[in-house]
Design an enzyme around this catalytic site. Structure first.
Site, PDB file in Angstrom:
ATOM      1  CB  SER A  47       3.697  -3.247  28.153  1.00 55.15           C
ATOM      2  OG  SER A  47       3.364  -3.245  30.108  1.00 55.15           O
ATOM      3  CD  GLU A  48       0.101  -1.089  29.294  1.00 59.22           C
ATOM      4  OE1 GLU A  48      -0.415  -1.225  28.811  1.00 59.22           O
ATOM      5  OE2 GLU A  48       0.596  -1.273  30.768  1.00 59.22           O
ATOM      6  CB  THR A  49       5.772   4.555  31.625  1.00 56.48           C
ATOM      7  OG1 THR A  49       6.410   3.334  31.315  1.00 56.48           O
ATOM      8  CG2 THR A  49       5.855   5.754  32.592  1.00 56.48           C
TER       9      THR A  49
END
Length: 304
Positions: A47-49
């Site tokens: 979902s996020e990096t």
């Protein structure tokens, strides 16, 4: 062969591996341009990096840029918590209290990291307090987009509303955990009324109720991101930050510090716990903090 760029995978807002919200933290991101960061985030497909860069101000800990697989975020909660803990562990400061500043696109984010129990706990001051935004959709339309009946929307005095503390969410109160479990998201219906953010992504759904699975939690929540396809997030700090506005409007906490634990991700089999603290003075929200645990589950190098 060159050594590659070091990265870690953390599960955030949990003390247990393979629970909470997974996050990739690329701790050697200096020299990467925006297109490269976006491509790496798409490669991880989480979902996020988070990408760690040297800070613009030497007294700050780091500059952090946060990407979904499709676009860059101005701010997000679980990348902030996970990155703060990753940087603390890298510095071998795990047994010490640490307070430092991260530079994010939304602005400066003050973080504090401590060891609580067997894992590190990080909390951060909201860089922007929640504000209400106009929402023209009726509760009937929201219910239909969630596959629910109109009478299942709302409890006590809580009503559907739209809030943003950097990222906007439509906060949807439902009767209980059984109703929350029956949510079936309809992208097409949601797109007809959800306001768009500046990057053209649609405001997400944050479904909550006061009934909980964990006895020490104040709210049960689910967060669903519209898209092709839509997806559910197991733990969302930026949504909890926005939700603080709904708590202030409908519950009207008394002056002082109020603390709420929010459970999320249970329907996904990735249970998480987010701590939300509100500082209230004169009936107004003057500060707020998001906190949670994070545990490392993997590490490696990416050759990009």
């Amino acid at each position: 062969m060159r050594s590659g760029r070091k990265y870690f995978i953390y599960d955030v807002f949990t003390e247990d591996r393979l629970a909470g919200n997974p996050l990739a933290v690329v701790v050697e991101a200096n020299g990467l341009n925006t297109a490269s960061m976006q491509a790496i985030a798409r490669e991880f497909n989480l979902s996020e990096t988070a990408f760690v860069l040297p800070p613009k101000t030497p007294t700050h800990k780091a500059k952090v840029r946060i990407f979904t697989p499709d676009y860059e975020m101005p701010f997000a909660g679980h990348p902030t918590v996970g990155t703060a803990i990753a940087l603390t562990e890298m510095a071998q400061d795990s047994d010490l209290a640490g307070i430092f500043v991260l530079e994010e696109n939304i602005g400066l984010v003050r973080c504090a990291v401590n060891k609580i129990g067997n894992s590190l706990f990080a909390e951060f001051d909201l860089p922007k307090l929640p504000e209400p935004l106009p929402l023209a959709a009726s509760s009937d339309a929201v219910a239909a987009a969630l596959g629910l009946s109109p009478h299942e929307i709302g409890f006590e005095n809580h009503r559907v509303s739209l809030w943003s503390a950097g990222v906007p969410y439509i906060t949807v109160p439902v009767a209980d955990t059984k109703v929350a479990a029956r949510v079936r998201f309809d992208n097409e219906a949601w797109f007809t009324f959800s306001p768009r953010k500046s990057d053209s992504a649609v405001a997400s759904a944050y479904v909550y109720c006061r009934e909980t699975v964990g006895h020490d939690n104040a709210f049960h929540a689910r967060m669903i991101v519209p898209g092709s396809p839509s997806y559910e997030d197991p733990a969302t700090g930026s949504a909890a930050a926005a939700f603080a506005g709904a708590i202030m409007q409908f519950d009207k906490p008394t002056d002082g510090v109020s603390r709420f634990w929010i459970e999320q991700g249970i329907e996904m089999g990735r249970p998480s716990k987010i701590r939300l603290e509100l500082d209230v003075a004169g009936g107004n929200l003057v500060a707020a903090r998001i906190g949670g645990h994070a545990v490392r589950v993997a590490e490696g190098a990416i050759f990009a």
